[in-house]
Write a protein that holds these residues in place. Sequence first.
Motif, PDB file in Angstrom:
ATOM      1  N   GLU A  46      -4.421   6.019   4.676  1.00  0.00           N
ATOM      2  CA  GLU A  46      -2.986   5.844   4.908  1.00  0.00           C
ATOM      3  C   GLU A  46      -2.729   5.717   6.398  1.00  0.00           C
ATOM      4  OE1 GLU A  46      -0.224   5.540   3.090  1.00  0.00           O
ATOM      5  OE2 GLU A  46      -1.302   5.679   1.210  1.00  0.00           O
ATOM      6  N   LEU A  49      -7.396  -0.651   8.947  1.00  0.00           N
ATOM      7  CA  LEU A  49      -7.568  -0.410   7.516  1.00  0.00           C
ATOM      8  C   LEU A  49      -8.831  -1.062   6.964  1.00  0.00           C
ATOM      9  CD1 LEU A  49      -4.094  -0.668   5.780  1.00  0.00           C
ATOM     10  CD2 LEU A  49      -5.717   1.210   5.663  1.00  0.00           C
ATOM     11  N   HIS A  56      -5.536   2.740  -4.436  1.00  0.00           N
ATOM     12  CA  HIS A  56      -5.623   3.835  -3.473  1.00  0.00           C
ATOM     13  C   HIS A  56      -6.248   5.046  -4.143  1.00  0.00           C
ATOM     14  CE1 HIS A  56      -4.328   6.973  -0.695  1.00  0.00           C
ATOM     15  NE2 HIS A  56      -4.191   6.018   0.177  1.00  0.00           N
ATOM     16  N   HIS A 115       5.818   7.091  -6.365  1.00  0.00           N
ATOM     17  CA  HIS A 115       5.117   5.806  -6.330  1.00  0.00           C
ATOM     18  C   HIS A 115       4.514   5.458  -7.688  1.00  0.00           C
ATOM     19  CE1 HIS A 115       4.280   6.826  -1.836  1.00  0.00           C
ATOM     20  NE2 HIS A 115       5.548   6.593  -2.069  1.00  0.00           N
ATOM     21  N   TRP A 118     -11.465   1.044   4.897  1.00  0.00           N
ATOM     22  CA  TRP A 118     -11.734   0.770   3.478  1.00  0.00           C
ATOM     23  C   TRP A 118     -13.223   0.537   3.276  1.00  0.00           C
ATOM     24  CZ3 TRP A 118      -9.608   1.211  -1.152  1.00  0.00           C
ATOM     25  CH2 TRP A 118      -8.235   1.454  -1.228  1.00  0.00           C
ATOM     26  N   ILE A 171      -0.248  -3.810  -6.030  1.00  0.00           N
ATOM     27  CA  ILE A 171      -0.496  -2.549  -5.332  1.00  0.00           C
ATOM     28  C   ILE A 171      -1.961  -2.507  -4.932  1.00  0.00           C
ATOM     29  CG2 ILE A 171      -0.547  -0.020  -5.549  1.00  0.00           C
ATOM     30  CD1 ILE A 171       2.249  -1.320  -5.466  1.00  0.00           C
ATOM     31  N   LEU A 172      -2.192  -2.244  -3.664  1.00  0.00           N
ATOM     32  CA  LEU A 172      -3.546  -2.058  -3.183  1.00  0.00           C
ATOM     33  C   LEU A 172      -4.050  -0.744  -3.776  1.00  0.00           C
ATOM     34  CD1 LEU A 172      -5.656  -3.196  -1.171  1.00  0.00           C
ATOM     35  CD2 LEU A 172      -4.626  -1.730   0.559  1.00  0.00           C
ATOM     36  N   GLN A 209       0.855  -1.180   0.000  1.00  0.00           N
ATOM     37  CA  GLN A 209       0.000   0.000   0.000  1.00  0.00           C
ATOM     38  C   GLN A 209       0.890   1.228   0.000  1.00  0.00           C
ATOM     39  OE1 GLN A 209      -2.619   0.719   3.317  1.00  0.00           O
ATOM     40  NE2 GLN A 209      -3.283   2.650   2.465  1.00  0.00           N
ATOM     41  N   HIS A 210       0.711   2.023  -0.998  1.00  0.00           N
ATOM     42  CA  HIS A 210       1.298   3.361  -1.017  1.00  0.00           C
ATOM     43  C   HIS A 210       0.334   4.266  -1.749  1.00  0.00           C
ATOM     44  CE1 HIS A 210       3.806   2.169  -4.864  1.00  0.00           C
ATOM     45  NE2 HIS A 210       2.553   2.337  -5.145  1.00  0.00           N
ATOM     46  N   ASP A 211       0.515   5.572  -1.574  1.00  0.00           N
ATOM     47  CA  ASP A 211      -0.423   6.507  -2.191  1.00  0.00           C
ATOM     48  C   ASP A 211      -0.006   6.791  -3.633  1.00  0.00           C
ATOM     49  OD1 ASP A 211       1.688   8.286  -1.973  1.00  0.00           O
ATOM     50  OD2 ASP A 211       0.850   9.318  -0.237  1.00  0.00           O
TER      51      ASP A 211
END
Length: 162
Positions: free
Chosen positions: A97, A145, A89, A70, A149, A86-87, A63-65
């Motif tokens: 985050e 999370l 976002h 990124h 979500w 990648i999750l 997970q990153h923004d």
Amino acid sequence: MRPPRLTTTTTGKGKGKKAKLKLSSLKTGQCINAARYCSTLDRLKEAIRRKRPELLRRGVVLQHDNATPHSANLTQQWLQRYGWEILPHPAHSPDLEPSDFHLFGTLKRHLGGMAFETEDDLISELRNWFDNLDVDFFRVGINSLLSRWQKCIDLHGDYVEK
């Protein structure tokens, strides 16, 4: 003064176990770009290989923004090369985050009212604060999370906390 870059690795289970953290700071004028971010991912991949190799076999979900480092082509190529997922976002979603909704508020309250004469004084205080965090502090942030979500989905992508 740039805030230190934070990489976390937790060890141990249960109350009283301390999180093992690696803090490093960038020199004034430096910034995180795609090459530096890919280097961080290289170190993360190596740490996973040493400590939890089964995760590399099962597949890593990161997970990153949507920050430029990124989403850059270099980073996307790195992720594709190693098959990391990648999750998804949503753009501009600090409420999804863990560092934004769990870490920074707590850190801000801790640092409130403090003044630092030098960057080294600030880094020393940050190291001390992080060194005293329990593994459960990070576990709570990560575990929240799922509900965050779900709330984001229920709100059709709107902010979880207004």
